[in-house]
Design a protein around this motif. Structure first.
Motif, PDB file in Angstrom:
ATOM      1  N   VAL A  75       0.878  -1.164   0.000  1.00 22.85           N
ATOM      2  CA  VAL A  75       0.000   0.000   0.000  1.00 22.85           C
ATOM      3  C   VAL A  75       0.920   1.219   0.000  1.00 22.85           C
ATOM      4  CG1 VAL A  75      -1.839   1.224   1.215  1.00 22.85           C
ATOM      5  CG2 VAL A  75      -1.740  -1.266   1.308  1.00 22.85           C
ATOM      6  N   SER A  76       1.130   1.772  -1.190  1.00 22.65           N
ATOM      7  CA  SER A  76       2.092   2.862  -1.320  1.00 22.65           C
ATOM      8  C   SER A  76       1.449   4.241  -1.286  1.00 22.65           C
ATOM      9  CB  SER A  76       2.894   2.703  -2.608  1.00 22.65           C
ATOM     10  OG  SER A  76       2.017   2.734  -3.712  1.00 22.65           O
ATOM     11  N   ARG A  77       0.141   4.316  -1.526  1.00 22.96           N
ATOM     12  CA  ARG A  77      -0.532   5.620  -1.508  1.00 22.96           C
ATOM     13  C   ARG A  77      -1.976   5.435  -1.097  1.00 22.96           C
ATOM     14  NH1 ARG A  77      -0.778  10.707  -2.598  1.00 22.96           N
ATOM     15  NH2 ARG A  77      -2.349  11.679  -3.905  1.00 22.96           N
ATOM     16  N   VAL A  78      -2.447   6.373  -0.293  1.00 18.49           N
ATOM     17  CA  VAL A  78      -3.842   6.402   0.131  1.00 18.49           C
ATOM     18  C   VAL A  78      -4.410   7.743  -0.312  1.00 18.49           C
ATOM     19  CG1 VAL A  78      -5.395   6.313   2.109  1.00 18.49           C
ATOM     20  CG2 VAL A  78      -3.323   4.970   2.134  1.00 18.49           C
ATOM     21  N   GLU A  79      -5.529   7.715  -1.005  1.00 22.75           N
ATOM     22  CA  GLU A  79      -6.133   8.956  -1.489  1.00 22.75           C
ATOM     23  C   GLU A  79      -6.757   9.728  -0.323  1.00 22.75           C
ATOM     24  OE1 GLU A  79      -6.317  10.585  -4.389  1.00 22.75           O
ATOM     25  OE2 GLU A  79      -4.894   9.121  -5.145  1.00 22.75           O
ATOM     26  N   PRO A  80      -6.304  10.943  -0.039  1.00 23.11           N
ATOM     27  CA  PRO A  80      -6.869  11.720   1.072  1.00 23.11           C
ATOM     28  C   PRO A  80      -8.363  12.029   0.901  1.00 23.11           C
ATOM     29  CG  PRO A  80      -4.774  12.648   0.397  1.00 23.11           C
ATOM     30  CD  PRO A  80      -5.129  11.600  -0.608  1.00 23.11           C
ATOM     31  N   TRP A  81      -8.797  12.270  -0.332  1.00 27.33           N
ATOM     32  CA  TRP A  81     -10.214  12.567  -0.565  1.00 27.33           C
ATOM     33  C   TRP A  81     -11.076  11.356  -0.210  1.00 27.33           C
ATOM     34  CZ3 TRP A  81     -13.465  16.322  -0.852  1.00 27.33           C
ATOM     35  CH2 TRP A  81     -14.709  16.147  -1.442  1.00 27.33           C
ATOM     36  N   SER A  82     -10.623  10.188  -0.587  1.00 27.20           N
ATOM     37  CA  SER A  82     -11.345   8.961  -0.269  1.00 27.20           C
ATOM     38  C   SER A  82     -11.368   8.715   1.233  1.00 27.20           C
ATOM     39  CB  SER A  82     -10.683   7.784  -0.988  1.00 27.20           C
ATOM     40  OG  SER A  82     -11.277   6.575  -0.602  1.00 27.20           O
ATOM     41  N   VAL A  83     -10.250   8.944   1.888  1.00 25.75           N
ATOM     42  CA  VAL A  83     -10.175   8.775   3.341  1.00 25.75           C
ATOM     43  C   VAL A  83     -11.090   9.783   4.027  1.00 25.75           C
ATOM     44  CG1 VAL A  83      -8.646   8.987   5.348  1.00 25.75           C
ATOM     45  CG2 VAL A  83      -7.877   7.781   3.313  1.00 25.75           C
TER      46      VAL A  83
END
Length: 192
Positions: A75-83
């Motif tokens: 898991v290299s990136r998490v979308e802030p908008w989705s979070v």
């Protein structure tokens, strides 16, 4: 058609094994008939034979293939908008659960007379020798439904805002850290 012949005959034999002994001869004769070219059958006046649907595999065969499949992912990136959207909905649901729980508990305690007894006890403690309330406090207003549910609503609304903001900031911090160290490694395997 010759490429499909071994595949079709193995499917037919699997289907024959499942169906019973009486179908074995018909499945073998169908496989033998399917080797003839289609033009010759039409010339003889017989119908053409189509391939049978594949028989469902046995659960043992599926279980063996599923147990061995694993995937190693990062898991290299998490979308802030989705979070942000996800944490807002979760915190909103938690707020509704909190509000309903406080309302039910308040109604139960009120029916049992707990708040009346607390008010009487506090009034007895606050009364001076003259019998008047020297401090001017009104303990009955402390336990009114409007005040209790109002404070619950304010605290719940603050929680929704704070949880949403902290989750979004946490996603951004995770993205920054994962750029440095490569993210979190996850191993996924299929359920049996």
């Amino acid at each position: 058609m010759s490429e499909n012949q071994p595949n079709a005959s193995s499917k037919d034999s699997d289907a024959a094994g499942v169906a019973g002994d009486s179908d074995v001869e018909t499945a073998e004769s169908t496989a033998a008939d399917s080797t003839e070219p289609a033009g010759e059958k039409e010339a003889e006046g017989t119908d053409t034979v189509t391939e049978a649907e594949p028989a469902p595999t046995t659960p043992g065969a599926v279980k063996a293939t599923l147990a061995s499949r694993k995937a190693h992912l990062t898991v290299s990136r998490v979308e802030p908008w989705s979070v942000m959207k996800f944490s807002f909905v979760v915190s909103l649901v938690c707020f509704i659960i909190l509000f309903v729980a406080v309302a039910v508990i308040y109604a139960t305690l009120s029916m049992l007379g707990v708040f009346d007894e607390l008010t009487n006890m506090i009034n007895a403690l606050l009364e001076g020798d003259g019998g008047d309330d020297e401090l001017g406090l009104n303990p009955a207003a402390w336990f009114s439904p409007g005040r209790v549910l109002g404070y619950t609503g304010v605290i719940g609304a603050l929680n929704v805002v704070l949880i949403t903001a902290l989750s979004t900031v946490g996603a951004m911090v995770y993205n920054l850290v994962s750029d440095l160290v490569g993210g979190v490694d996850v191993t996924l395997s299929e359920a049996e």
